[in-house]
Scaffold this active site. Structure first.
Site, PDB file in Angstrom:
ATOM      1  N   GLU A 181      39.896  37.194  34.307  1.00 19.82           N
ATOM      2  CA  GLU A 181      40.536  36.941  35.601  1.00 19.82           C
ATOM      3  C   GLU A 181      40.126  38.103  36.498  1.00 19.82           C
ATOM      4  O   GLU A 181      40.826  39.091  36.629  1.00 19.82           O
ATOM      5  CB  GLU A 181      42.059  36.888  35.415  1.00 19.82           C
ATOM      6  CG  GLU A 181      42.807  36.408  36.608  1.00 19.82           C
ATOM      7  CD  GLU A 181      44.056  37.229  36.831  1.00 19.82           C
ATOM      8  OE1 GLU A 181      44.243  37.669  37.965  1.00 19.82           O
ATOM      9  OE2 GLU A 181      44.825  37.445  35.867  1.00 19.82           O
ATOM     10  N   GLU A 201      37.586  43.925  45.390  1.00 22.93           N
ATOM     11  CA  GLU A 201      37.717  44.685  44.129  1.00 22.93           C
ATOM     12  C   GLU A 201      36.380  44.774  43.393  1.00 22.93           C
ATOM     13  O   GLU A 201      36.202  45.624  42.534  1.00 22.93           O
ATOM     14  CB  GLU A 201      38.757  44.086  43.164  1.00 22.93           C
ATOM     15  CG  GLU A 201      40.175  44.164  43.675  1.00 22.93           C
ATOM     16  CD  GLU A 201      41.135  43.343  42.838  1.00 22.93           C
ATOM     17  OE1 GLU A 201      40.990  43.301  41.604  1.00 22.93           O
ATOM     18  OE2 GLU A 201      42.036  42.733  43.443  1.00 22.93           O
TER      19      GLU A 201
END
Ligand code: SAM
Length: 349
Positions: free
Chosen positions: A80, A89
């Site tokens: 994930e 990110e």
């Protein structure tokens, strides 16, 4: 292999689904909690928790008698890794490195297998105006402060006016906002701005969206019918992503890899209800009205680039021209209005 195991939910599910061996790789001390979670769920004999960055991991050679445990020995990599607007990110880099090192070529499967980024024009005046008012309020407070400091203490702070203004503008007007839109907020069907095949994508593919990418160009048409009560106006754009867990369709894996009999689709768009990713709203400084009986066209491009200061953060540049024509005019027909190029660079906080 579960990359970025966190507390370990995916690793437990993999074991429960019948995996012979699962490697749960987690960089932080969450790995310690993950170990407890494996024990508490009775899968500690199947799941090996490894606390490390996946880039540095060596798999135990004893698990691969007669094979090379240092490369291409894993059947499935699940993770994930998705951030806001998919790429924030930049964890996808770690997945690509793990894939290239550990996943069996041709037969190996990445979960999720495919990712898609989407963009659509939205109406969101309440939130857009709140941010605008916050900006105006902050600027008003600053002026009061500058005057009071000069009057009371004899110190002139106005030299900082432009720095303060830029900071407030970047924060209130040029930062995207987390949002949970209803489908009715979308003014046109979403368009795909980036597609990623997790089996074949490269680090360069996943760096962002460049003007050379086919999806970078968008062209939205918003048709406002004569009998349509004032909908809109256009407040900006919303961006989100979907991921799929489906069969490999790349040349190398299409025939070689096992077929996914029950494909799964996860959307973080307005049609899918709440997810913690939500959507990112990119508000315009001024809204664009929709006129009854006219078609509004937004033609432009989107770019997504990692910031120089932090590779995990992104700036998003949206540039477009708005134009309107009577609904009876074909695309390319006589225009009633055409704007200058409207361009904003947003940070995705
Ligand atoms: C979004 S969380 C995943 C949460 C997990 N699915 C769960 O159920 O708790 C991503 C995790 O990946 C870890 N991570 C990020 N990059 C990593 C890397 N290169 N190697 C190992 N772990 C990484 C982070 O520490 C974080 O715990």
């Amino acid at each position: 292999m579960d990359v970025g195991t966190g507390s370990g939910i995916l690793a437990v599910w993999a074991a429960q689904a019948g995996a012979r061996r699962v490697y749960a790789i987690e960089y932080t001390d969450m790995a310690k909690h993950a170990k407890s979670v494996m024990e508490a769920n009775g899968v500690a004999d199947v799941v090996t928790v490894i606390q490390a960055a996946v880039e540095d991991v060596e798999l135990p050679s004893t698990d691969f008698p007669g094979e090379d445990s240092t490369k291409e020995c894993v059947d499935i990599i699940i993770s994930e890794w998705m951030g806001y607007f998919l790429l924030r990110e930049s964890m996808v880099d770690s997945l690509i490195r793990a894939r290239d090192k550990f996943l069996k070529k041709g037969t190996g499967i990445m979960y999720p297998s495919h990712a898609t980024m989407l963009l659509a024009p939205i109406t969101d005046e309440e939130e857009r105006k709140i941010n605008r008012n916050e900006y105006n309020g902050a600027m008003g407070d600053w002026q009061d402060f500058v005057e009071a400091t000069k009057g009371t203490y004899g110190v002139d702070m106005s030299v900082l006016d432009s720095h303060f203004e830029r900071e407030q503008r970047e924060y209130y007007l040029l930062s995207s906002r987390w949002a949970e839109f209803k489908p009715s907020a979308l003014l046109a069907p979403p368009q795909i701005i980036k597609s990623i095949d997790m089996h074949t994508c490269t680090l360069a593919d996943c760096r962002g969206i460049s003007l050379n990418d086919t999806g970078s160009a968008f062209d939205f048409e918003i048709v406002t019918q004569n009998n349509w009560e004032a909908e809109g106006p256009i407040s900006g754009f919303a961006g989100w992503f979907t991921v799929d867990f489906k069969s490999r369709d790349d040349e190398e894996g299409m025939d070689a890899a096992p077929k996914i009999i029950h494909p799964v689709h996860l959307t973080t768009g307005p049609e899918g209800g709440y997810t913690h990713w939500g959507q990112q709203a990119f508000h315009l400084n001024s809204c664009i009205p929709l006129i009854s009986g006219e078609t509004t066209r937004l033609k432009g491009s989107i770019e997504l680039k990692r910031t120089k200061e932090n590779v995990r953060l992104y700036n998003c540049r949206i540039a477009f021209q708005a134009s309107r024509r009577k609904n009876s005019e074909p695309p390319g027909g006589t225009l009633v209005m055409q704007s200058n190029v409207i361009e904003h660079i947003y940070q995705i906080p």
